[in-house]
Enzyme design. Structure first.
Site, PDB file in Angstrom:
ATOM      1  N   GLU A  80      -5.514  -8.542  -0.006  1.00 27.42           N
ATOM      2  CA  GLU A  80      -6.274  -8.218   1.205  1.00 27.42           C
ATOM      3  C   GLU A  80      -7.719  -7.953   0.817  1.00 27.42           C
ATOM      4  O   GLU A  80      -7.992  -7.280  -0.175  1.00 27.42           O
ATOM      5  CB  GLU A  80      -5.727  -6.967   1.920  1.00 27.42           C
ATOM      6  CG  GLU A  80      -4.390  -7.143   2.596  1.00 27.42           C
ATOM      7  CD  GLU A  80      -3.962  -5.899   3.372  1.00 27.42           C
ATOM      8  OE1 GLU A  80      -4.851  -5.126   3.807  1.00 27.42           O
ATOM      9  OE2 GLU A  80      -2.751  -5.695   3.528  1.00 27.42           O
TER      10      GLU A  80
ATOM     11  N   GLU B 229       0.798  -1.226   0.000  1.00 21.39           N
ATOM     12  CA  GLU B 229       0.000   0.000   0.000  1.00 21.39           C
ATOM     13  C   GLU B 229       0.835   1.283   0.000  1.00 21.39           C
ATOM     14  O   GLU B 229       0.830   2.058   0.971  1.00 21.39           O
ATOM     15  CB  GLU B 229      -0.971  -0.007   1.182  1.00 21.39           C
ATOM     16  CG  GLU B 229      -1.951  -1.169   1.131  1.00 21.39           C
ATOM     17  CD  GLU B 229      -3.036  -1.121   2.194  1.00 21.39           C
ATOM     18  OE1 GLU B 229      -4.061  -1.785   1.992  1.00 21.39           O
ATOM     19  OE2 GLU B 229      -2.860  -0.409   3.205  1.00 21.39           O
TER      20      GLU B 229
END
Length: 448
Positions: free
Chosen positions: A344, A155
């Site tokens: 995720e 991320e």
């Protein structure tokens, strides 16, 4: 729905969130957690789930759930406590852990940077990308012969946004220019680490991006422009240099207007050093953003939703599996030939053990069923999706939110460390056994 042969069904965690401090060096997160008010409830990850010591128990949980893959991270501050030299004992630990996963028939998916780095380092410094490559080399030297799937960075947008723009995550910097620079250096770190990894045969290297589909609040031209601007800021600024032809021109122009200067830290050759190195794209999907035009400076857009009576997690995020399906289809069409992996996907649901000792988290069961169905629909539409890794295997330290949000398929009693498989974990095991075919939502008593 038909998932391809070899599709990876799994779950994930990260080192700092579960391991505890035992035997590792000082992290930027250790420093951040000591700031008054930085972490909700004033907690830290000094114990977390104690997984550094209880890793054998965690492998048994993974085996019991029937997971075919497990995403975990090596702690940079554990492997290189001082930021320069690798600790052989730390690498011994991760070697034993990977071997145990393989013995259990579980595919390791290894993340190198899940936000944990040695104290004193900063992505604001270009040299950190080179240090990251050295760290990647130390881990790969031990594990590249047994680990196929490698995630370099987790991320990048969140690292830049919360760590350097808003100051809500470590290292707690709040400066827009520093955030843009840090995000660039994170991507440079991806390129440098991928080059190191590709020196080992059979390795698949990629980054995991937090992707938020951006929809306009209305059909107005202004709101459509706001959604496009938000998409550039959140998604394309990272997608395009990794998988396309460098930074998108519209977002680069936005940054130069907002900062009042050229992006001088993007040097000649940088975009070439970032691109062309991703063997797959990791996708972290939680929800979408609904955008409206706004006179705000430096961002001419604002998040206005989703609003209204929609399904939400306990953290207030809209539950929208259809947006995941459309995201996967859109990415596969925009970047043909790039395999995708859901690295995720999950939600905060705060269900606790009841009088019978079980955790009846029926909302997470519905969440799993619907998002796996969305992935299946994308696969049926031609998207090359190689795996689905639910976030997370177990409840853990959720960064600045402390221990309140619970994402896990396994409940953790933080006082004792006791693990309890939730009903959602047992449902997921049945779903995996069925090759992704979701069993009917069961009665609570159906889980023994």
């Amino acid at each position: 729905m038909s998932f391809p042969d070899g599709f990876l069904w799994g779950a994930g965690t990260s080192a700092y969130q579960i391991e505890g401090h035992h035997g590792r060096g000082e992290s930027v997160w250790d420093e951040f957690c000591r700031r008054p008010g930085a972490v909700e409830g004033g907690g830290d990850a000094s114990r977390a789930c104690d997984s550094f010591l209880r890793w054998r128990e965690d492998v048994e949980l993974i085996r019991e759930l029937g997971l075919g893959a497990y995403r975990f991270s090596t702690g940079w501050s554990r492997v290189m406590p001082e930021g320069t030299r690798a600790d052989p004992k730390a690498l011994d630990h991760y070697e034993r852990f990977v071997d145990a996963l393989l013995d259990a028939g579980v595919e390791p998916v290894l993340t190198l940077n899940h936000w944990d780095m040695p104290a004193g380092m900063s992505w604001a410094e270009r040299s950190t990308a080179h240090a990251f490559a050295s760290y990647a080399g130390a881990v790969a030297e031990r594990l590249a012969d047994r680990v196929t799937w490698w995630i370099t960075q987790n991320e990048p947008w969140i690292i830049a946004l919360l760590g350097y723009q808003l100051g809500l995550h470590a290292p707690g910097v709040a400066d827009l220019g520093t955030a843009v620079k840090a995000g660039h250096h994170v991507l440079l770190g991806h390129g440098a680490a991928a080059d190191v990894l590709h020196a080992h045969a059979g390795v698949m290297a990629g980054a995991a991006l937090s992707l938020f589909p951006c929809d306009p609040a209305t059909g107005s031209e202004a709101d459509w422009a706001a959604a496009a601007g938000s998409d550039g800021y959140v998604n394309r600024w990272y997608l395009d240099p990794l998988l396309g032809d460098g930074y998108p021109a519209d977002t680069r122009e936005h940054w130069e207007r907002a900062l009042g200067h050229d992006l001088a830290f993007v040097l000649d050759g940088d975009e070439a050093a970032i691109g062309g190195r991703s063997d797959f794209l990791g996708i972290n999907y939680y929800t979408r953003r609904v955008m409206a035009a706004a006179p705000a400076d430096p961002f001419p857009w604002r998040v206005v939703g989703p609003s209204g009576d929609v399904a939400r997690t306990d953290e207030g995020w809209e539950i929208n599996p259809g947006a995941l399906r459309d995201l996967l289809i859109g990415l596969s069409r925009r970047f043909p030939g790039t395999p995708l992996m859901i690295t995720e996907n999950g939600g905060v649901f705060g269900d606790a053990p009841t009088h019978d000792g079980r955790v009846h988290d029926t909302r997470r069961i519905a969440y799993l069923r619907d998002h796996v169905a969305a992935v299946g629909e994308a696969v049926d539409a031609g998207a090359d999706v190689r795996g689905y890794l639910h976030w997370s295997l177990m409840d853990n330290f959720e960064w600045a939110l402390g221990y309140r949000p619970r994402f896990g398929l396994v409940h953790v009693d933080y006082a004792t460390g006791v693990r309890t498989i939730k009903d959602s974990g047992r449902y997921y095991a049945r779903l995996i056994a069925g090759g992704g075919t979701a069993p009917a939502l069961p009665r609570i008593e159906a889980f023994g």
